[in-house]
Design a protein around this motif. Structure first.
Motif, PDB file in Angstrom:
ATOM      1  N   ALA A 284      -1.428 -14.396   1.934  1.00 26.67           N
ATOM      2  CA  ALA A 284      -0.688 -15.113   2.880  1.00 26.67           C
ATOM      3  C   ALA A 284       0.336 -16.196   3.212  1.00 26.67           C
ATOM      4  O   ALA A 284       1.412 -16.301   3.728  1.00 26.67           O
ATOM      5  CB  ALA A 284      -1.963 -15.772   4.185  1.00 26.67           C
ATOM      6  N   ASP A 285       0.476 -16.522   1.491  1.00 30.38           N
ATOM      7  CA  ASP A 285       0.786 -17.660   0.948  1.00 30.38           C
ATOM      8  C   ASP A 285       2.482 -16.927   0.990  1.00 30.38           C
ATOM      9  O   ASP A 285       3.270 -17.055   0.173  1.00 30.38           O
ATOM     10  CB  ASP A 285       0.386 -18.607  -0.209  1.00 30.38           C
ATOM     11  CG  ASP A 285       0.584 -17.688  -0.785  1.00 30.38           C
ATOM     12  OD1 ASP A 285       0.929 -16.258  -0.852  1.00 30.38           O
ATOM     13  OD2 ASP A 285       0.031 -18.522  -2.218  1.00 30.38           O
ATOM     14  N   LYS A 286       2.944 -15.418   1.236  1.00 28.37           N
ATOM     15  CA  LYS A 286       3.792 -14.852   1.082  1.00 28.37           C
ATOM     16  C   LYS A 286       4.002 -14.519  -0.257  1.00 28.37           C
ATOM     17  O   LYS A 286       5.238 -14.320  -1.026  1.00 28.37           O
ATOM     18  CB  LYS A 286       5.330 -15.242   1.261  1.00 28.37           C
ATOM     19  CG  LYS A 286       4.647 -15.454   2.794  1.00 28.37           C
ATOM     20  CD  LYS A 286       5.987 -15.611   3.246  1.00 28.37           C
ATOM     21  CE  LYS A 286       6.305 -15.349   5.508  1.00 28.37           C
ATOM     22  NZ  LYS A 286       7.243 -14.822   5.606  1.00 28.37           N
ATOM     23  N   THR A 287       2.711 -14.721  -1.417  1.00 25.82           N
ATOM     24  CA  THR A 287       3.026 -14.391  -2.928  1.00 25.82           C
ATOM     25  C   THR A 287       2.542 -12.882  -2.746  1.00 25.82           C
ATOM     26  O   THR A 287       1.535 -12.157  -1.883  1.00 25.82           O
ATOM     27  CB  THR A 287       1.848 -15.205  -3.852  1.00 25.82           C
ATOM     28  OG1 THR A 287       0.922 -15.657  -3.497  1.00 25.82           O
ATOM     29  CG2 THR A 287       2.897 -16.238  -3.623  1.00 25.82           C
ATOM     30  N   TYR A 288       2.191 -12.265  -4.264  1.00 23.13           N
ATOM     31  CA  TYR A 288       2.302 -10.901  -4.346  1.00 23.13           C
ATOM     32  C   TYR A 288       1.147 -10.749  -5.836  1.00 23.13           C
ATOM     33  O   TYR A 288       2.217 -11.602  -6.643  1.00 23.13           O
ATOM     34  CB  TYR A 288       2.712  -9.600  -3.625  1.00 23.13           C
ATOM     35  CG  TYR A 288       3.615  -9.458  -4.360  1.00 23.13           C
ATOM     36  CD1 TYR A 288       3.578  -8.947  -5.840  1.00 23.13           C
ATOM     37  CD2 TYR A 288       4.833 -10.071  -4.432  1.00 23.13           C
ATOM     38  CE1 TYR A 288       4.935  -8.307  -6.110  1.00 23.13           C
ATOM     39  CE2 TYR A 288       6.315  -9.366  -4.665  1.00 23.13           C
ATOM     40  CZ  TYR A 288       5.737  -8.938  -5.711  1.00 23.13           C
ATOM     41  OH  TYR A 288       6.958  -8.439  -6.781  1.00 23.13           O
ATOM     42  N   VAL A 289       0.327  -9.730  -6.013  1.00 21.40           N
ATOM     43  CA  VAL A 289      -0.091  -9.604  -7.330  1.00 21.40           C
ATOM     44  C   VAL A 289       0.573  -8.205  -8.108  1.00 21.40           C
ATOM     45  O   VAL A 289       0.047  -7.270  -6.803  1.00 21.40           O
ATOM     46  CB  VAL A 289      -1.635 -10.077  -8.092  1.00 21.40           C
ATOM     47  CG1 VAL A 289      -2.017 -10.067  -9.373  1.00 21.40           C
ATOM     48  CG2 VAL A 289      -2.039 -11.489  -7.371  1.00 21.40           C
ATOM     49  N   LEU A 290       1.013  -8.459  -8.996  1.00 18.33           N
ATOM     50  CA  LEU A 290       1.371  -6.821  -8.894  1.00 18.33           C
ATOM     51  C   LEU A 290       0.382  -6.527 -10.703  1.00 18.33           C
ATOM     52  O   LEU A 290       0.984  -7.583 -11.125  1.00 18.33           O
ATOM     53  CB  LEU A 290       2.553  -6.637  -9.333  1.00 18.33           C
ATOM     54  CG  LEU A 290       3.291  -5.361  -9.795  1.00 18.33           C
ATOM     55  CD1 LEU A 290       2.576  -3.814  -9.402  1.00 18.33           C
ATOM     56  CD2 LEU A 290       5.165  -4.930 -10.441  1.00 18.33           C
ATOM     57  N   SER A 291      -0.670  -6.074 -10.293  1.00 14.20           N
ATOM     58  CA  SER A 291      -1.567  -5.700 -11.083  1.00 14.20           C
ATOM     59  C   SER A 291      -0.427  -5.049 -12.668  1.00 14.20           C
ATOM     60  O   SER A 291       0.432  -3.988 -12.353  1.00 14.20           O
ATOM     61  CB  SER A 291      -2.290  -4.734 -11.104  1.00 14.20           C
ATOM     62  OG  SER A 291      -2.351  -2.649 -10.694  1.00 14.20           O
ATOM     63  N   PRO A 292      -1.320  -5.286 -13.760  1.00 12.89           N
ATOM     64  CA  PRO A 292      -1.960  -6.059 -13.870  1.00 12.89           C
ATOM     65  C   PRO A 292      -1.718  -7.773 -14.306  1.00 12.89           C
ATOM     66  O   PRO A 292      -2.653  -8.312 -14.035  1.00 12.89           O
ATOM     67  CB  PRO A 292      -3.265  -5.938 -15.424  1.00 12.89           C
ATOM     68  CG  PRO A 292      -1.543  -5.279 -15.853  1.00 12.89           C
ATOM     69  CD  PRO A 292      -1.096  -4.170 -15.015  1.00 12.89           C
TER      70      PRO A 292
END
Length: 122
Positions: free
Chosen positions: A54-62
């Motif tokens: 929701a904070d407009k970030t994302y995690v791209l694995s790994p």
């Protein structure tokens, strides 16, 4: 990341849709389309997983992170890493995210577009 063509056929128009379908979910690569041909063997890309926050970030694995934002003019979601546009989400629904990868210096010259189709991670 590699590639992209940029004709956006479907538009994402509602903030509620983004919040309900994208946020807090993990999307896993299912298959790709390159120059109009379906690719089911994605190699390293098969392990791609995106988790959107929701904070407009994302995690791209790994181990990569980035920021995302809604582009109201183009009605799509843009994904950035280090301030550089890396990909664009053109389709978002409960069963699928379609992402177009933006070309960089490592992209093969013969590849004009690469779309990755994601499904929700079970």
């Amino acid at each position: 990341m590699l590639i992209s063509g940029a004709a956006f056929s479907q538009q994402i128009t509602k903030k509620e849709t983004i919040n309900k379908l994208l946020l807090g979910k993990t999307w896993k690569a299912d298959y790709g389309m390159m120059n109009g041909m379906k690719i089911e063997k994605l190699g390293q890309m098969k392990s791609l997983e995106y988790t959107f926050k929701a904070d407009k970030t994302y995690v791209l694995s790994p181990d990569r992170t980035g920021n995302w934002g809604y582009n109201a003019k183009n009605k799509n979601i843009e994904l950035f890493q280090g301030g550089v546009l890396r990909s664009v989400i053109t389709t978002l629904n409960s069963k699928q995210v379609v992402m177009i990868l933006i070309p960089d210096k490592t992209a093969p010259k013969g590849v004009k577009s690469l779309q990755i189709f994601f499904k929700p991670k079970a």
